[in-house]
Design a protein around this motif. Sequence first.
Motif, PDB file in Angstrom:
ATOM      1  N   ARG A  51      97.532  -3.348 -56.956  1.00  0.00           N
ATOM      2  CA  ARG A  51      96.410  -3.456 -57.883  1.00  0.00           C
ATOM      3  C   ARG A  51      96.970  -3.833 -59.255  1.00  0.00           C
ATOM      4  O   ARG A  51      97.977  -3.281 -59.673  1.00  0.00           O
ATOM      5  N   PRO A  52      96.299  -4.749 -59.967  1.00  0.00           N
ATOM      6  CA  PRO A  52      96.713  -5.024 -61.342  1.00  0.00           C
ATOM      7  C   PRO A  52      96.278  -3.863 -62.231  1.00  0.00           C
ATOM      8  O   PRO A  52      95.571  -2.962 -61.777  1.00  0.00           O
ATOM      9  N   ASP A  53      96.674  -3.886 -63.483  1.00  0.00           N
ATOM     10  CA  ASP A  53      96.218  -2.861 -64.415  1.00  0.00           C
ATOM     11  C   ASP A  53      94.706  -2.951 -64.540  1.00  0.00           C
ATOM     12  O   ASP A  53      94.150  -4.023 -64.756  1.00  0.00           O
ATOM     13  N   ALA A  54      94.042  -1.817 -64.418  1.00  0.00           N
ATOM     14  CA  ALA A  54      92.582  -1.792 -64.504  1.00  0.00           C
ATOM     15  C   ALA A  54      92.093  -2.172 -65.894  1.00  0.00           C
ATOM     16  O   ALA A  54      91.022  -2.735 -66.050  1.00  0.00           O
ATOM     17  N   ASP A  55      92.885  -1.870 -66.919  1.00  0.00           N
ATOM     18  CA  ASP A  55      92.427  -2.109 -68.290  1.00  0.00           C
ATOM     19  C   ASP A  55      92.967  -3.398 -68.895  1.00  0.00           C
ATOM     20  O   ASP A  55      92.759  -3.675 -70.061  1.00  0.00           O
ATOM     21  N   ALA A  56      93.654  -4.224 -68.092  1.00  0.00           N
ATOM     22  CA  ALA A  56      94.202  -5.466 -68.628  1.00  0.00           C
ATOM     23  C   ALA A  56      93.070  -6.474 -68.829  1.00  0.00           C
ATOM     24  O   ALA A  56      92.464  -6.916 -67.868  1.00  0.00           O
ATOM     25  N   PRO A  57      92.773  -6.858 -70.075  1.00  0.00           N
ATOM     26  CA  PRO A  57      91.648  -7.750 -70.318  1.00  0.00           C
ATOM     27  C   PRO A  57      91.821  -9.146 -69.746  1.00  0.00           C
ATOM     28  O   PRO A  57      90.865  -9.777 -69.363  1.00  0.00           O
ATOM     29  N   THR A  58      93.043  -9.625 -69.651  1.00  0.00           N
ATOM     30  CA  THR A  58      93.254 -10.960 -69.093  1.00  0.00           C
ATOM     31  C   THR A  58      94.201 -10.905 -67.908  1.00  0.00           C
ATOM     32  O   THR A  58      94.881 -11.857 -67.607  1.00  0.00           O
ATOM     33  N   GLY A  59      94.245  -9.783 -67.232  1.00  0.00           N
ATOM     34  CA  GLY A  59      95.146  -9.607 -66.101  1.00  0.00           C
ATOM     35  C   GLY A  59      94.647 -10.309 -64.865  1.00  0.00           C
ATOM     36  O   GLY A  59      93.631 -10.993 -64.861  1.00  0.00           O
ATOM     37  N   ALA A  60      95.368 -10.115 -63.776  1.00  0.00           N
ATOM     38  CA  ALA A  60      95.053 -10.792 -62.522  1.00  0.00           C
ATOM     39  C   ALA A  60      93.649 -10.464 -62.044  1.00  0.00           C
ATOM     40  O   ALA A  60      92.991 -11.303 -61.455  1.00  0.00           O
ATOM     41  N   ALA A  61      93.163  -9.255 -62.289  1.00  0.00           N
ATOM     42  CA  ALA A  61      91.844  -8.885 -61.788  1.00  0.00           C
ATOM     43  C   ALA A  61      90.767  -9.735 -62.419  1.00  0.00           C
ATOM     44  O   ALA A  61      89.854 -10.195 -61.743  1.00  0.00           O
ATOM     45  N   SER A  62      90.859  -9.988 -63.704  1.00  0.00           N
ATOM     46  CA  SER A  62      89.815 -10.764 -64.353  1.00  0.00           C
ATOM     47  C   SER A  62      89.949 -12.247 -64.061  1.00  0.00           C
ATOM     48  O   SER A  62      89.005 -12.997 -64.204  1.00  0.00           O
ATOM     49  N   GLN A  63      91.131 -12.698 -63.614  1.00  0.00           N
ATOM     50  CA  GLN A  63      91.339 -14.107 -63.328  1.00  0.00           C
ATOM     51  C   GLN A  63      91.280 -14.403 -61.839  1.00  0.00           C
ATOM     52  O   GLN A  63      91.507 -15.524 -61.430  1.00  0.00           O
ATOM     53  N   ALA A  64      90.985 -13.408 -61.053  1.00  0.00           N
ATOM     54  CA  ALA A  64      91.020 -13.596 -59.607  1.00  0.00           C
ATOM     55  C   ALA A  64      89.874 -14.447 -59.104  1.00  0.00           C
ATOM     56  O   ALA A  64      89.902 -14.908 -57.987  1.00  0.00           O
ATOM     57  N   GLY A  65      88.873 -14.669 -59.924  1.00  0.00           N
ATOM     58  CA  GLY A  65      87.787 -15.561 -59.556  1.00  0.00           C
ATOM     59  C   GLY A  65      86.835 -14.945 -58.565  1.00  0.00           C
ATOM     60  O   GLY A  65      86.865 -13.760 -58.290  1.00  0.00           O
ATOM     61  N   PRO A  66      85.989 -15.772 -57.961  1.00  0.00           N
ATOM     62  CA  PRO A  66      84.944 -15.293 -57.088  1.00  0.00           C
ATOM     63  C   PRO A  66      85.445 -14.529 -55.880  1.00  0.00           C
ATOM     64  O   PRO A  66      84.762 -13.662 -55.374  1.00  0.00           O
ATOM     65  N   SER A  67      86.660 -14.819 -55.399  1.00  0.00           N
ATOM     66  CA  SER A  67      87.132 -14.126 -54.203  1.00  0.00           C
ATOM     67  C   SER A  67      87.309 -12.642 -54.438  1.00  0.00           C
ATOM     68  O   SER A  67      87.315 -11.866 -53.499  1.00  0.00           O
ATOM     69  N   ALA A  68      87.449 -12.232 -55.679  1.00  0.00           N
ATOM     70  CA  ALA A  68      87.633 -10.814 -55.960  1.00  0.00           C
ATOM     71  C   ALA A  68      86.321 -10.145 -56.365  1.00  0.00           C
ATOM     72  O   ALA A  68      86.306  -8.954 -56.605  1.00  0.00           O
ATOM     73  N   GLN A  69      85.241 -10.890 -56.414  1.00  0.00           N
ATOM     74  CA  GLN A  69      83.973 -10.277 -56.785  1.00  0.00           C
ATOM     75  C   GLN A  69      83.590  -9.251 -55.735  1.00  0.00           C
ATOM     76  O   GLN A  69      83.846  -9.417 -54.559  1.00  0.00           O
TER      77      GLN A  69
END
Length: 167
Positions: A51-69
């Motif tokens: 898991r990426p950092d939950a609080d990272a504003p520009t981390g992998a989670a926020s850039q993962a795109g629609p597949s991570a929705q």
Amino acid sequence: MSVELVTSSTPELVEAMERLIPQLSRTAPALTAQQCADLVAQPGVFLFVFRPDADAPTGAASQAGPSAQGAGTAAGAAAPILGMLTLATFTIPTGLRAWVEDVVVDGQARGRGAGQALVEAAVAHATSIGARTVDLTSRPSREAANRLYRRAGFELRETNVYRYKQS
């Protein structure tokens, strides 16, 4: 970022398998909820997730795109699962051995240390339970993965790998 050892199947894990397995194999179907539970329950098989950092504003989670929705984070929730690795262990006459299988990181999260973190966690776990060796295979065409495994301390072995396919 964090790597977790999965101890029970959850709907989140099933959803992650649905996203990640097609990125790992064009022919393997995603696991059902029961298959995920069976995988995690096997003695000697350890599933690690990244898991990426939950609080990272520009981390992998926020850039993962629609597949991570659908696996996104709500306030206080854990970051989505963006990678996984399976460590299979078995005892043979020469000792406890470990084998790394099915390493996959979501395409949008690659190159950010997820694979390295997963491999290091698996090797550390194998060491902690007394495995004499940790092996894995990787196609030569997977250049980034092969560089990762060398950086993690794996050495290329001169051996032949054979596969028998059931008809």
